[in-house]
Enzyme design. Structure first.
Site, short mmCIF file in Angstrom:
data_model
loop_
_atom_site.label_atom_id
_atom_site.label_comp_id
_atom_site.label_asym_id
_atom_site.label_seq_id
_atom_site.Cartn_x
_atom_site.Cartn_y
_atom_site.Cartn_z
CB CYS A 89 11.03 37.74 44.44
SG CYS A 89 11.40 39.03 43.26
CG HIS A 198 6.64 39.26 45.33
ND1 HIS A 198 7.25 39.50 46.54
CD2 HIS A 198 7.49 39.70 44.40
CE1 HIS A 198 8.42 40.06 46.34
NE2 HIS A 198 8.60 40.20 45.05
CD GLU A 200 5.31 37.60 48.91
OE1 GLU A 200 5.18 36.64 48.13
OE2 GLU A 200 6.16 38.49 48.75
N1 LIG Z 1 10.97 41.70 44.62
C1 LIG Z 1 12.16 41.19 44.81
O1 LIG Z 1 12.40 40.31 45.66
C2 LIG Z 1 13.25 41.78 43.98
C3 LIG Z 1 14.57 41.07 44.05
C4 LIG Z 1 15.71 42.05 43.91
N2 LIG Z 1 15.70 42.66 42.61
C5 LIG Z 1 17.04 41.33 44.17
O2 LIG Z 1 17.86 41.27 43.32
O3 LIG Z 1 17.27 40.85 45.22
#
Ligand SMILES: NC(=O)CC[C@H](N)C(=O)O
Length: 224
Positions: A89, A198, A200
């Site tokens: 992410c 994610h 995890e």
């Molecule tokens: N769950 C997440 O890691 C979101 C990422 C977040 N929207 C970002 O731009 O960093």
């Protein structure tokens, strides 16, 4: 040591712990027999003591800011260029080459780079639009069993900038809001792995196993 022994050697995995969901990664990594220890990494000294790194989800701009202000950024970037690293992410965002905004590439955000892709941040909308999607992930054990992809203010991979080097590892299996089926949500390039979701936050440790095996193989080939 033979090639096979080196490939089976346990590795010490660091999880970048500046901000975000790092504790959950440490717990899942510590369930794997291939991992001697999974530890939090916050500075140049700690990163020098691990074989591979996970950059967790959270907020990519905040992580970059903390790493920069604390003077950790150069060591972090050097590590990512030379060691197996998996970004989930926000971590995927940091490993990308650039961000797409309104269809054009921008250089506005500080990134570590390494993955030849561009990223669209917050592609599914706000926290309220979080969801779970069953995914076929290339290379997983029990490949037919869908992986539970947890998407939270998730990015997507908007463009592959280096198609000859970047391997697609997972795509959306159907439309989610305005984001169409077939959108790329995980990639691999050499020693780097990135996923928009994610792993995890699930009880399924197959993605962690995939990364650890990939790291072991890469280390056996490149670090003898
Ligand atoms: N769950 C997440 O890691 C979101 C990422 C977040 N929207 C970002 O731009 O960093």
């Amino acid at each position: 040591m033979t090639q096979e022994q080196t490939e089976n050697k346990q590795i010490r995995v660091g999880v970048l712990a500046l901000q975000g969901a790092f504790a959950e990664h440490i717990i899942l990594l510590n369930t794997l027999p291939q991992v001697s220890e999974a530890v939090a990494v916050r500075n140049a000294k700690e990163i020098a003591e691990v074989d591979a790194l996970v950059i967790p989800g959270g907020e990519s701009t905040t992580m970059a800011l903390i790493a920069e202000r604390s003077g950790f950024w150069p060591a972090l970037q050097e590590f990512v260029q030379t060691h197996p690293t998996w970004g989930t992410c926000a971590g995927l965002i940091l490993l990308s080459e650039c961000i797409t905004s309104g269809g054009t590439l921008t250089g506005d955000q500080k990134l570590l780079g390494g993955l030849g892709i561009s990223i669209k941040r917050n592609a599914f909308g706000t926290q309220k639009e979080s969801f779970e999607a069953g995914l076929h992930v290339e290379g997983l054990d029990e490949a037919d069993r869908l992986f539970p992809g947890v998407f939270i203010r998730a990015p997507v991979i908007d463009q592959i900038l280096k198609p000859e080097e970047v391997q697609v590892v997972a795509k959306l299996e159907r439309d989610y809001g305005k984001t169409p089926k077939g959108t790329i949500v995980a990639v691999r390039q050499g020693h780097l792995l990135g996923s928009a979701f994610h792993p995890e936050l699930t009880r399924d440790n197959r993605m962690h196993l995939l990364f650890v095996k990939m790291a072991q193989e890469w280390i056996a080939k490149h670090k003898q």
